[in-house]
Design a protein around this motif. Sequence first.
Motif, PDB file in Angstrom:
ATOM      1  N   THR A 174       4.629  -7.332  34.642  1.00 55.90           N
ATOM      2  CA  THR A 174       5.933  -7.020  34.174  1.00 55.90           C
ATOM      3  C   THR A 174       6.542  -7.913  33.234  1.00 55.90           C
ATOM      4  N   SER A 175       7.725  -7.959  32.472  1.00 48.25           N
ATOM      5  CA  SER A 175       8.336  -9.010  31.702  1.00 48.25           C
ATOM      6  C   SER A 175       9.693  -8.939  31.593  1.00 48.25           C
ATOM      7  N   LEU A 176      10.221 -10.126  31.483  1.00 52.83           N
ATOM      8  CA  LEU A 176      11.773 -10.340  31.684  1.00 52.83           C
ATOM      9  C   LEU A 176      12.421  -9.941  30.027  1.00 52.83           C
ATOM     10  N   VAL A 177      13.309  -9.069  30.342  1.00 49.35           N
ATOM     11  CA  VAL A 177      14.030  -8.926  29.014  1.00 49.35           C
ATOM     12  C   VAL A 177      15.477  -9.435  29.193  1.00 49.35           C
ATOM     13  N   HIS A 178      15.746 -10.485  28.247  1.00 48.44           N
ATOM     14  CA  HIS A 178      17.156 -11.168  28.339  1.00 48.44           C
ATOM     15  C   HIS A 178      17.939 -10.533  27.451  1.00 48.44           C
ATOM     16  N   ARG A 179      19.088 -10.006  27.889  1.00 47.92           N
ATOM     17  CA  ARG A 179      20.223  -9.402  27.223  1.00 47.92           C
ATOM     18  C   ARG A 179      21.611 -10.041  27.448  1.00 47.92           C
ATOM     19  N   GLU A 180      22.535  -9.417  27.503  1.00 46.83           N
ATOM     20  CA  GLU A 180      23.968 -10.073  27.427  1.00 46.83           C
ATOM     21  C   GLU A 180      24.667 -10.186  28.695  1.00 46.83           C
ATOM     22  N   THR A 181      23.865  -9.710  30.044  1.00 48.28           N
ATOM     23  CA  THR A 181      24.517  -9.982  31.354  1.00 48.28           C
ATOM     24  C   THR A 181      23.912 -11.337  31.849  1.00 48.28           C
ATOM     25  N   THR A 182      23.165 -11.992  31.331  1.00 45.52           N
ATOM     26  CA  THR A 182      22.742 -13.419  31.608  1.00 45.52           C
ATOM     27  C   THR A 182      22.725 -14.209  30.593  1.00 45.52           C
ATOM     28  N   GLN A 217      20.181  -0.777  27.857  1.00 45.08           N
ATOM     29  CA  GLN A 217      20.837  -1.148  26.313  1.00 45.08           C
ATOM     30  C   GLN A 217      22.280  -0.584  25.940  1.00 45.08           C
ATOM     31  N   TYR A 218      22.497   0.563  26.427  1.00 44.98           N
ATOM     32  CA  TYR A 218      23.674   1.382  26.187  1.00 44.98           C
ATOM     33  C   TYR A 218      24.965   0.840  26.646  1.00 44.98           C
ATOM     34  N   ILE A 219      24.675   0.317  27.933  1.00 46.73           N
ATOM     35  CA  ILE A 219      26.228  -0.323  28.718  1.00 46.73           C
ATOM     36  C   ILE A 219      26.513  -1.488  28.060  1.00 46.73           C
ATOM     37  N   SER A 220      27.860  -1.786  27.993  1.00 46.62           N
ATOM     38  CA  SER A 220      28.437  -3.162  27.538  1.00 46.62           C
ATOM     39  C   SER A 220      28.991  -3.909  28.708  1.00 46.62           C
ATOM     40  N   PRO A 221      28.443  -5.219  28.887  1.00 47.03           N
ATOM     41  CA  PRO A 221      27.382  -5.781  27.940  1.00 47.03           C
ATOM     42  C   PRO A 221      26.047  -5.275  28.314  1.00 47.03           C
ATOM     43  N   GLN A 222      25.239  -5.353  27.426  1.00 45.39           N
ATOM     44  CA  GLN A 222      23.817  -4.839  27.664  1.00 45.39           C
ATOM     45  C   GLN A 222      23.117  -5.743  28.778  1.00 45.39           C
TER      46      GLN A 222
END
Length: 339
Positions: free
Chosen positions: A324-332, A282-287
Amino acid sequence: MKKKKVSITDLAKELNVTPSTVSRALNGLGNISTKRKEQIVNLAQKYGYRPNHIAKSMVSNKTFNIGLILPEFTHNYFNNILAGIESITYQKGYQLLICTSDALKEKEEKSCMTLLDARVDGILAAAGNSSDNLDHFSKIIDYGTPLVLLDRICEDLNTSYVITNDFDGAFEAVQYLIDSGCHNIVHIKGPDYISTSFNRFLGYQQALKKNSLNYREELVIAGDSEFFLDDVNNILNTFPIDGFFAFSDYNAYEVVKVLKQRDCKIPEDISVIGYADEPLAQYISPQLSTVKQPAYEIGKRAAEILLKIIEENIEVPMTEQLKTSLVHRETTKNKFISI
């Protein structure tokens, strides 16, 4: 003057009850009235009574100590496992004796022997060394001490396990990449000596197969190689890569850094998915998009299973697999939607 230590007998005399009544009340046992229990607990608190764990151990043949072996604490994943374990052991009156192995076979072996010498009632362990020789865990089993292994399956050890479904987690991640338009997907593979690497690799392969995409050995990179970054650059120079699925968030983070250095647009040009959902995701950019492992729940269930084995003298090993669960953020990218 040194203050005299108060005993159960002292409490019993003052309240005109038997020592066994006091013991049952303080341990939440027996058919004792609420009023009487309150009197005993209040008096114990007034005098600062502390139970004699050595005497308790001699009577019950238990130390009320649980051993825990972890590879390290630098990853948030293992910190969360520890928190889950402590939420149960503290509640049940057990103390944790914690050892770290630094993923070294010698330290892992020494930790096992140290905990056995301490006569712990059971051991929780995440095997971290790179050796296939796990005789030190076999000794725990042979000694008759309950053992629950976390995170990694060791096929030669007939014991209890709490793991996550790494095959499904990897399959879901790669399927998401494919659904969002990726067809040339690199897999950053974990260390060969652990089952989690193998299962995530199989999940990657199965997702390709299901979608009629050829598996290509040249699109698999060893994440623990000293040439890892060179391999990432070489593969980007050689193939029209549009996606990366990494064994860990740390590998994925390194990939993101390389892509940014090459002025690649993330995720427009290349998508990246990691594994574990470490804080850095969560801290890197893009998340970072990632596969979340329920680390706290792993620790909690492992502790619950171990204490059940200890307290109910269960001899048949138990295995529990968490989702498990997939967490969709900014790198996809968002998935393509068919109309």
